[in-house]
Design a protein around this motif. Structure first.
Motif, PDB file in Angstrom:
ATOM      1  N   GLU A 142      -5.900   7.339   4.325  1.00 14.97           N
ATOM      2  CA  GLU A 142      -6.464   6.398   3.361  1.00 14.97           C
ATOM      3  C   GLU A 142      -5.340   5.642   2.658  1.00 14.97           C
ATOM      4  O   GLU A 142      -4.335   6.225   2.271  1.00 14.97           O
ATOM      5  N   LEU A 143      -5.544   4.346   2.504  1.00 11.33           N
ATOM      6  CA  LEU A 143      -4.560   3.506   1.838  1.00 11.33           C
ATOM      7  C   LEU A 143      -4.990   3.192   0.409  1.00 11.33           C
ATOM      8  O   LEU A 143      -6.177   2.995   0.137  1.00 11.33           O
ATOM      9  N   GLU A 144      -4.002   3.119  -0.472  1.00 10.11           N
ATOM     10  CA  GLU A 144      -4.238   2.693  -1.853  1.00 10.11           C
ATOM     11  C   GLU A 144      -3.348   1.484  -2.131  1.00 10.11           C
ATOM     12  O   GLU A 144      -2.129   1.541  -1.944  1.00 10.11           O
ATOM     13  N   ALA A 145      -3.978   0.392  -2.559  1.00  8.48           N
ATOM     14  CA  ALA A 145      -3.207  -0.805  -2.869  1.00  8.48           C
ATOM     15  C   ALA A 145      -2.317  -0.543  -4.078  1.00  8.48           C
ATOM     16  O   ALA A 145      -2.756   0.025  -5.082  1.00  8.48           O
ATOM     17  N   LEU A 146      -1.054  -0.956  -3.973  1.00  4.88           N
ATOM     18  CA  LEU A 146      -0.107  -0.732  -5.064  1.00  4.88           C
ATOM     19  C   LEU A 146      -0.177  -1.895  -6.053  1.00  4.88           C
ATOM     20  O   LEU A 146       0.643  -2.819  -6.037  1.00  4.88           O
ATOM     21  N   THR A 147      -1.181  -1.840  -6.909  1.00  4.70           N
ATOM     22  CA  THR A 147      -1.281  -2.787  -8.010  1.00  4.70           C
ATOM     23  C   THR A 147      -0.196  -2.457  -9.031  1.00  4.70           C
ATOM     24  O   THR A 147       0.404  -1.370  -8.977  1.00  4.70           O
ATOM     25  N   TYR A 150       0.840  -1.204   0.000  1.00  2.60           N
ATOM     26  CA  TYR A 150       0.000   0.000   0.000  1.00  2.60           C
ATOM     27  C   TYR A 150       0.871   1.249   0.000  1.00  2.60           C
ATOM     28  O   TYR A 150       2.026   1.219   0.437  1.00  2.60           O
ATOM     29  N   ARG A 151       0.259   2.333  -0.445  1.00  2.00           N
ATOM     30  CA  ARG A 151       0.825   3.650  -0.203  1.00  2.00           C
ATOM     31  C   ARG A 151      -0.246   4.489   0.469  1.00  2.00           C
ATOM     32  O   ARG A 151      -1.454   4.279   0.255  1.00  2.00           O
ATOM     33  N   VAL A 152       0.186   5.417   1.316  1.00  4.01           N
ATOM     34  CA  VAL A 152      -0.751   6.328   1.973  1.00  4.01           C
ATOM     35  C   VAL A 152      -1.075   7.449   1.001  1.00  4.01           C
ATOM     36  O   VAL A 152      -0.180   8.078   0.442  1.00  4.01           O
ATOM     37  N   VAL A 153      -2.365   7.662   0.753  1.00  2.00           N
ATOM     38  CA  VAL A 153      -2.799   8.641  -0.251  1.00  2.00           C
ATOM     39  C   VAL A 153      -2.428  10.060   0.166  1.00  2.00           C
ATOM     40  O   VAL A 153      -1.873  10.826  -0.621  1.00  2.00           O
ATOM     41  N   GLU A 154      -2.718  10.424   1.419  1.00  2.00           N
ATOM     42  CA  GLU A 154      -2.453  11.784   1.884  1.00  2.00           C
ATOM     43  C   GLU A 154      -1.004  11.946   2.331  1.00  2.00           C
ATOM     44  O   GLU A 154      -0.291  10.968   2.532  1.00  2.00           O
ATOM     45  N   GLU A 155      -0.609  13.189   2.494  1.00  4.21           N
ATOM     46  CA  GLU A 155       0.707  13.463   3.081  1.00  4.21           C
ATOM     47  C   GLU A 155       0.638  13.197   4.579  1.00  4.21           C
ATOM     48  O   GLU A 155      -0.297  13.633   5.261  1.00  4.21           O
ATOM     49  N   ILE A 156       1.619  12.492   5.108  1.00  6.16           N
ATOM     50  CA  ILE A 156       1.608  12.108   6.519  1.00  6.16           C
ATOM     51  C   ILE A 156       2.261  13.202   7.356  1.00  6.16           C
ATOM     52  O   ILE A 156       3.435  13.524   7.146  1.00  6.16           O
ATOM     53  N   PRO A 157       1.531  13.814   8.288  1.00  5.60           N
ATOM     54  CA  PRO A 157       2.146  14.848   9.138  1.00  5.60           C
ATOM     55  C   PRO A 157       3.203  14.241  10.057  1.00  5.60           C
ATOM     56  O   PRO A 157       3.040  13.131  10.555  1.00  5.60           O
ATOM     57  N   THR A 211       8.325   4.413   7.914  1.00  5.21           N
ATOM     58  CA  THR A 211       8.130   5.823   8.262  1.00  5.21           C
ATOM     59  C   THR A 211       8.880   6.764   7.312  1.00  5.21           C
ATOM     60  O   THR A 211       8.604   7.962   7.282  1.00  5.21           O
ATOM     61  N   GLN A 212       9.822   6.236   6.538  1.00  2.00           N
ATOM     62  CA  GLN A 212      10.576   7.078   5.603  1.00  2.00           C
ATOM     63  C   GLN A 212       9.879   7.218   4.260  1.00  2.00           C
ATOM     64  O   GLN A 212       9.909   8.283   3.639  1.00  2.00           O
ATOM     65  N   THR A 213       9.239   6.135   3.822  1.00  2.00           N
ATOM     66  CA  THR A 213       8.559   6.169   2.513  1.00  2.00           C
ATOM     67  C   THR A 213       7.045   6.256   2.642  1.00  2.00           C
ATOM     68  O   THR A 213       6.365   6.596   1.673  1.00  2.00           O
ATOM     69  N   GLY A 214       6.510   5.918   3.825  1.00  2.00           N
ATOM     70  CA  GLY A 214       5.061   5.897   4.000  1.00  2.00           C
ATOM     71  C   GLY A 214       4.407   4.651   3.447  1.00  2.00           C
ATOM     72  O   GLY A 214       3.187   4.491   3.556  1.00  2.00           O
ATOM     73  N   ARG A 215       5.180   3.736   2.883  1.00  2.00           N
ATOM     74  CA  ARG A 215       4.621   2.510   2.319  1.00  2.00           C
ATOM     75  C   ARG A 215       4.268   1.533   3.434  1.00  2.00           C
ATOM     76  O   ARG A 215       4.939   1.473   4.467  1.00  2.00           O
ATOM     77  N   LEU A 250       2.287  12.777  13.475  1.00  2.00           N
ATOM     78  CA  LEU A 250       1.547  11.520  13.594  1.00  2.00           C
ATOM     79  C   LEU A 250       2.419  10.391  14.121  1.00  2.00           C
ATOM     80  O   LEU A 250       1.950   9.551  14.889  1.00  2.00           O
ATOM     81  N   TRP A 251       3.693  10.383  13.745  1.00  2.00           N
ATOM     82  CA  TRP A 251       4.558   9.270  14.151  1.00  2.00           C
ATOM     83  C   TRP A 251       4.654   9.151  15.673  1.00  2.00           C
ATOM     84  O   TRP A 251       4.751   8.055  16.209  1.00  2.00           O
ATOM     85  N   ARG A 252       4.623  10.293  16.373  1.00  2.00           N
ATOM     86  CA  ARG A 252       4.667  10.244  17.843  1.00  2.00           C
ATOM     87  C   ARG A 252       3.355   9.717  18.420  1.00  2.00           C
ATOM     88  O   ARG A 252       3.328   9.225  19.552  1.00  2.00           O
ATOM     89  N   GLU A 253       2.269   9.835  17.655  1.00  2.00           N
ATOM     90  CA  GLU A 253       0.952   9.433  18.140  1.00  2.00           C
ATOM     91  C   GLU A 253       0.613   7.979  17.818  1.00  2.00           C
ATOM     92  O   GLU A 253      -0.363   7.438  18.342  1.00  2.00           O
ATOM     93  N   VAL A 254       1.398   7.344  16.951  1.00  2.00           N
ATOM     94  CA  VAL A 254       1.062   5.992  16.504  1.00  2.00           C
ATOM     95  C   VAL A 254       0.886   5.013  17.665  1.00  2.00           C
ATOM     96  O   VAL A 254      -0.123   4.290  17.711  1.00  2.00           O
ATOM     97  N   PRO A 255       1.825   4.917  18.650  1.00  2.00           N
ATOM     98  CA  PRO A 255       1.630   3.955  19.750  1.00  2.00           C
ATOM     99  C   PRO A 255       0.315   4.164  20.498  1.00  2.00           C
ATOM    100  O   PRO A 255      -0.389   3.183  20.814  1.00  2.00           O
ATOM    101  N   LYS A 256      -0.044   5.420  20.762  1.00  2.00           N
ATOM    102  CA  LYS A 256      -1.299   5.704  21.472  1.00  2.00           C
ATOM    103  C   LYS A 256      -2.511   5.337  20.612  1.00  2.00           C
ATOM    104  O   LYS A 256      -3.491   4.762  21.101  1.00  2.00           O
ATOM    105  N   ARG A 257      -2.434   5.627  19.336  1.00  2.00           N
ATOM    106  CA  ARG A 257      -3.560   5.313  18.450  1.00  2.00           C
ATOM    107  C   ARG A 257      -3.727   3.806  18.277  1.00  2.00           C
ATOM    108  O   ARG A 257      -4.850   3.316  18.127  1.00  2.00           O
ATOM    109  N   LEU A 258      -2.635   3.076  18.297  1.00  3.74           N
ATOM    110  CA  LEU A 258      -2.727   1.618  18.245  1.00  3.74           C
ATOM    111  C   LEU A 258      -3.449   1.082  19.479  1.00  3.74           C
ATOM    112  O   LEU A 258      -4.324   0.210  19.367  1.00  3.74           O
ATOM    113  N   GLN A 259      -3.099   1.607  20.648  1.00  6.32           N
ATOM    114  CA  GLN A 259      -3.748   1.162  21.882  1.00  6.32           C
ATOM    115  C   GLN A 259      -5.220   1.550  21.899  1.00  6.32           C
ATOM    116  O   GLN A 259      -6.067   0.777  22.365  1.00  6.32           O
ATOM    117  N   ASP A 260      -5.541   2.742  21.406  1.00  3.70           N
ATOM    118  CA  ASP A 260      -6.942   3.190  21.390  1.00  3.70           C
ATOM    119  C   ASP A 260      -7.804   2.329  20.477  1.00  3.70           C
ATOM    120  O   ASP A 260      -9.033   2.257  20.656  1.00  3.70           O
TER     121      ASP A 260
END
Length: 204
Positions: free
Chosen positions: A173-178, A13-20, A144-148, A23-33
């Protein structure tokens, strides 16, 4: 872990939007939530959510963090109760026969359609209460470097569940890399019309 298996299926997959960056600091908390919730003590048919890639029983990431180098690593856990159709049919027949016997004792000649549906629902709940959910785990690796994002499955239903839960958890939003999407990603939007008009070549 499936990621260490000798053979596996992967969906890219690739992430469609630009990743702020925040967000990377929030990932562990969002996973738990949005972590997996156990249904062993319930009659729920299905439950899914994130868990630790190193241990599917760890929904707090106490054993190890999701950060591994420049990757975020976690798993989608899906627990499902499956009642075999033959077992459900058998117990419905038993319950309906008992109901009909009781109805005749009360001077009734049949069981109403609504009552039949209610009995079937009750049978299903009783069988679920006696059935243990079957767990399945699907690893995900987020660069986290490529967003893939790599998801270790090609099952269409699991992919849809993963995409929806990823969007719910991270607002992305994710887009499958066909092959088509990868070609556009590498060559640019100007090649879309050319790619759409490509025809297969028969080398035989």
């Amino acid at each position: 872990m499936p990621i260490l298996s000798a053979s596996l299926g992967i969906t890219r997959y690739r992430v469609v939007e630009e990743i702020p960056d925040s967000l990377w600091r929030e990932v562990p908390k969002r996973l738990q939530d949005n972590a997996f919730r156990d249904i062993d003590a319930t009659t729920d048919e299905r439950s899914w959510g994130w868990c630790n890639l190193d241990n599917m029983l760890d929904m707090d990431w106490a054993e190890s963090p999701p950060e591994k180098g420049h990757y975020m690593c976690f798993s989608l856990r899906l627990d499902t109760r499956r009642i075999p159709p033959a077992v459900f049919k058998k117990h419905c027949m038993i319950a309906l026969a008992q109901e009909l016997t009781q109805a005749k004792a009360e001077g009734k000649a049949f069981i109403s359609k609504d009552r039949r549906r209610e009995i079937k629902d009750q049978v299903m709940l009783r069988l679920r209460a006696r059935s243990l959910p079957i767990p399945a785990v699907f690893d995900a690796i987020w660069n986290t470097q490529t967003g893939r994002v790599l998801l270790l499955t090609t099952n269409s239903k699991v992919k849809t569940m993963f995409e929806d839960h990823f969007n719910l958890s991270f607002g992305l939003e994710l887009e499958a890399l066909t092959p088509f999407a990868m070609a556009v990603d590498m060559l640019g939007e100007e090649v879309v019309s050319r790619l759409e008009n490509l025809e297969p070549t028969n080398f035989i």
